[in-house]
Design an enzyme around this catalytic site. Sequence first.
Site, PDB file in Angstrom:
ATOM      1  N   LYS A 119      78.696  44.013  42.435  1.00 38.73           N
ATOM      2  CA  LYS A 119      80.129  44.142  42.296  1.00 38.73           C
ATOM      3  C   LYS A 119      81.066  43.381  41.747  1.00 38.73           C
ATOM      4  CE  LYS A 119      80.295  47.786  45.461  1.00 38.73           C
ATOM      5  NZ  LYS A 119      80.716  48.308  46.795  1.00 38.73           N
ATOM      6  N   LYS A 208      71.607  59.575  38.790  1.00 41.52           N
ATOM      7  CA  LYS A 208      71.657  60.036  39.964  1.00 41.52           C
ATOM      8  C   LYS A 208      72.961  60.958  40.040  1.00 41.52           C
ATOM      9  CE  LYS A 208      73.553  58.109  44.330  1.00 41.52           C
ATOM     10  NZ  LYS A 208      74.208  56.927  44.955  1.00 41.52           N
ATOM     11  N   LYS A 211      79.859  62.000  41.950  1.00 40.75           N
ATOM     12  CA  LYS A 211      81.087  62.673  41.863  1.00 40.75           C
ATOM     13  C   LYS A 211      81.977  61.908  40.866  1.00 40.75           C
ATOM     14  CE  LYS A 211      83.697  60.549  45.495  1.00 40.75           C
ATOM     15  NZ  LYS A 211      84.660  60.203  46.359  1.00 40.75           N
TER      16      LYS A 211
END
Length: 342
Positions: A119, A208, A211
């Site tokens: 991250k 994958k 959303k």
Amino acid sequence: MDKSIILTGVRANADFTLGNYLGAIVPMVNLQKKFSKEHQINIFVPDLHSFTTPVNHKDLYLSIIRSLKYYVAAGISLNDDNVFIYRQSYIASHSELTIILNNFTYFGELSRMTQFKEKRDDDDNVSAGLFDYPVLMAADILLYGAHWVPVGEDQRQHLELARDIAIRVNNKFNSEIFVVPEEWSKQQQFIGRSDGIRIRSLTNPTKKMSKSDTDPNGSILLSDEPEIASKKILSATTDSNGIIEFDMEKNPGVSNLIHILSLLIDEPLEKTIKNWDGKTNYLELKQAVADEVKLLLQNIKKNMSNIDESELMRKLESSEYLMRDVAVQRLYKIQQAVGLRP
Ligand code: TRP
């Protein structure tokens, strides 16, 4: 209440995908079915962890409630006395224990956490919250004396850190303040996890299902209209070799559909593979998946509208009330050990 404790965190998400449903929600429902007789199960929303990914603060509160409703719609029972459902931020001990544990956790350790490193690489403004995420997670686990914390591979390092912190504190104070959760591999065995349910995007099946996919046809959301979801399946990308053969590398599109179908009809994957292997009609397969998806979304929709929100709130509040007490008692032990209490 001296049953060994299974603890599991569910991320708040206003809009779950079919991948989340099959990979996280259904396993949680099965966990309750399988273990809630002999174990206490703590299901909690790590809401203070929400800020480590971009979040819409205005919607956060309601999206937490909504995600819990999806769990209930999928079959989590609110009437099971062995199951506690609570929100992290409603139990202040999580935050308090984190502050103490920070002093027994090393900068080097946290810097080595893969999730942090990944991250950090995508973002120039790394917050202290992101850095400290694993310590809060350790507090979530250690406050309740949980033996069993079934997490996926991506959370393995964090679980191991929680164990290290627990062992370190227990050794330092020559006491048994914390229960040390089991090692990750033991967790996998215990849960009987066939790990790695990774549903792929319908339009880009090497990725994958997510959303945040820019292509809305790539993912199915639980809130999609059943008819629309069914169309998305019918237009899913498949391969062009004209014969159905399960092979995630060679034929990811068709294989993804077979995988989804096996999960939806709750059949061992090998069996579904066998049923379809060698057939040539892709449309027939798509239609079978589309029908099941439609049925599932219709059911979820119906269940969502039948949820009694006040019953959910009562369950949350009663669990929070009871767990607050458990957490405060454990916190007190470490406050005493470090010299903050007599
Ligand atoms: N980090 C976990 C995840 O991203 C969520 C989580 C937070 C958790 N605290 C936890 C999971 C404690 C298990 C135990 O999925």
